[in-house]
Design a protein around this motif. Sequence first.
Motif, PDB file in Angstrom:
ATOM      1  N   ASN A   1      14.130  54.535   2.607  1.00 21.08           N
ATOM      2  CA  ASN A   1      15.488  54.835   2.139  1.00 21.08           C
ATOM      3  C   ASN A   1      16.532  54.445   3.174  1.00 21.08           C
ATOM      4  O   ASN A   1      17.619  53.961   2.830  1.00 21.08           O
TER       5      ASN A   1
ATOM      6  N   TRP B   1      12.232  60.364  -8.375  1.00 25.39           N
ATOM      7  CA  TRP B   1      11.773  61.744  -8.290  1.00 25.39           C
ATOM      8  C   TRP B   1      12.732  62.704  -8.984  1.00 25.39           C
ATOM      9  O   TRP B   1      12.420  63.881  -9.150  1.00 25.39           O
ATOM     10  N   HIS B   2      13.882  62.187  -9.406  1.00 25.86           N
ATOM     11  CA  HIS B   2      14.852  62.988 -10.138  1.00 25.86           C
ATOM     12  C   HIS B   2      15.047  62.480 -11.566  1.00 25.86           C
ATOM     13  O   HIS B   2      15.805  63.070 -12.326  1.00 25.86           O
TER      14      HIS B   2
ATOM     15  N   ILE C   1      14.652  54.064  -5.895  1.00 27.02           N
ATOM     16  CA  ILE C   1      14.134  54.870  -4.782  1.00 27.02           C
ATOM     17  C   ILE C   1      12.769  55.421  -5.161  1.00 27.02           C
ATOM     18  O   ILE C   1      12.640  56.190  -6.115  1.00 27.02           O
TER      19      ILE C   1
ATOM     20  N   HIS D   1      16.753  57.352  -8.751  1.00 28.74           N
ATOM     21  CA  HIS D   1      15.877  58.102  -7.852  1.00 28.74           C
ATOM     22  C   HIS D   1      14.704  58.587  -8.711  1.00 28.74           C
ATOM     23  O   HIS D   1      14.838  59.501  -9.517  1.00 28.74           O
TER      24      HIS D   1
ATOM     25  N   LYS E   1      19.468  51.810   2.435  1.00 30.21           N
ATOM     26  CA  LYS E   1      20.849  52.257   2.593  1.00 30.21           C
ATOM     27  C   LYS E   1      21.626  51.304   3.489  1.00 30.21           C
ATOM     28  O   LYS E   1      22.781  50.953   3.190  1.00 30.21           O
TER      29      LYS E   1
ATOM     30  N   SER F   1      13.350  59.549   4.858  1.00 29.95           N
ATOM     31  CA  SER F   1      12.531  58.395   4.480  1.00 29.95           C
ATOM     32  C   SER F   1      12.961  57.140   5.223  1.00 29.95           C
ATOM     33  O   SER F   1      14.138  56.770   5.212  1.00 29.95           O
TER      34      SER F   1
ATOM     35  N   ARG G   1      11.501  61.634   0.048  1.00 35.10           N
ATOM     36  CA  ARG G   1      11.872  62.238   1.327  1.00 35.10           C
ATOM     37  C   ARG G   1      13.358  62.076   1.656  1.00 35.10           C
ATOM     38  O   ARG G   1      13.807  62.484   2.718  1.00 35.10           O
ATOM     39  N   ASP G   2      14.119  61.473   0.767  1.00 35.52           N
ATOM     40  CA  ASP G   2      15.571  61.370   0.908  1.00 35.52           C
ATOM     41  C   ASP G   2      15.972  60.841   2.288  1.00 35.52           C
ATOM     42  O   ASP G   2      15.517  59.790   2.681  1.00 35.52           O
ATOM     43  N   GLU G   3      16.786  61.585   3.054  1.00 30.00           N
ATOM     44  CA  GLU G   3      17.298  61.082   4.331  1.00 30.00           C
ATOM     45  C   GLU G   3      16.196  60.915   5.378  1.00 30.00           C
ATOM     46  O   GLU G   3      16.370  60.175   6.357  1.00 30.00           O
TER      47      GLU G   3
END
Length: 210
Positions: free
Chosen positions: A19, A44-45, A8, A42, A23, A16, A12-14
């Motif tokens: 993404n 960014w994590h 990822i 991910h 998904k 994005s 922007r998670d959900e």
Amino acid sequence: MTRLLHIIASPRDEASHSNTLAKAYLETRRKVDPGVTVDTIHLWHAKLPEFDGDKAAAKMTFFGVGSMDDTRQSAWDQIVDITERFRQADEYVFAVPMWNGGVPYKLKQYIDLITQPGLLFGFDPERGYFGLLENKRATVFYTAGVFAPGVESKYGEDFHSTYLNWWLKTIGVNDIDAVRLQPSLLTADPAGDQAAAVKRAENLATTRFQ
């Protein structure tokens, strides 16, 4: 059992678009191939380390510059650990938005960390660079707010898919599929365009593994 690495590149998670497409692909992929295992990074994590002077010096020893002392070896071992997770996958799924014509800097950092001699590529003065990965495949979900293939240059340039395709082939991944949602903002029907792209992602997962 197929080992799939989901990378990822959007923070922007959900929210994005890339993404969302990845998904949809993965959900369908699991249905058509229940034996697949999915490992997600991910970026960014992930708390990626800096490619600092010790790591750069360790890399250069493979080209005959300097020697691998304890400090450099420790730095190199860290790179090997990160790269091995990538090498162990059979398939890669990337969710990649366009940032300023290219890829997000977290993805570039990850690429710079793992693209190392003897791990992902080799080099020969006559042959040049050559990939060390074999029998791998990649699926990439590209999104952009304004740029789309074929538009006038005033709407942007593509150092996005061109760069990532070059890198994948450089490391030996030549089986590459892509799904695009470009543009994702400046269209007459953004929601309809996204729904169509999601359908393309689902169809790709279905048809590719029949």
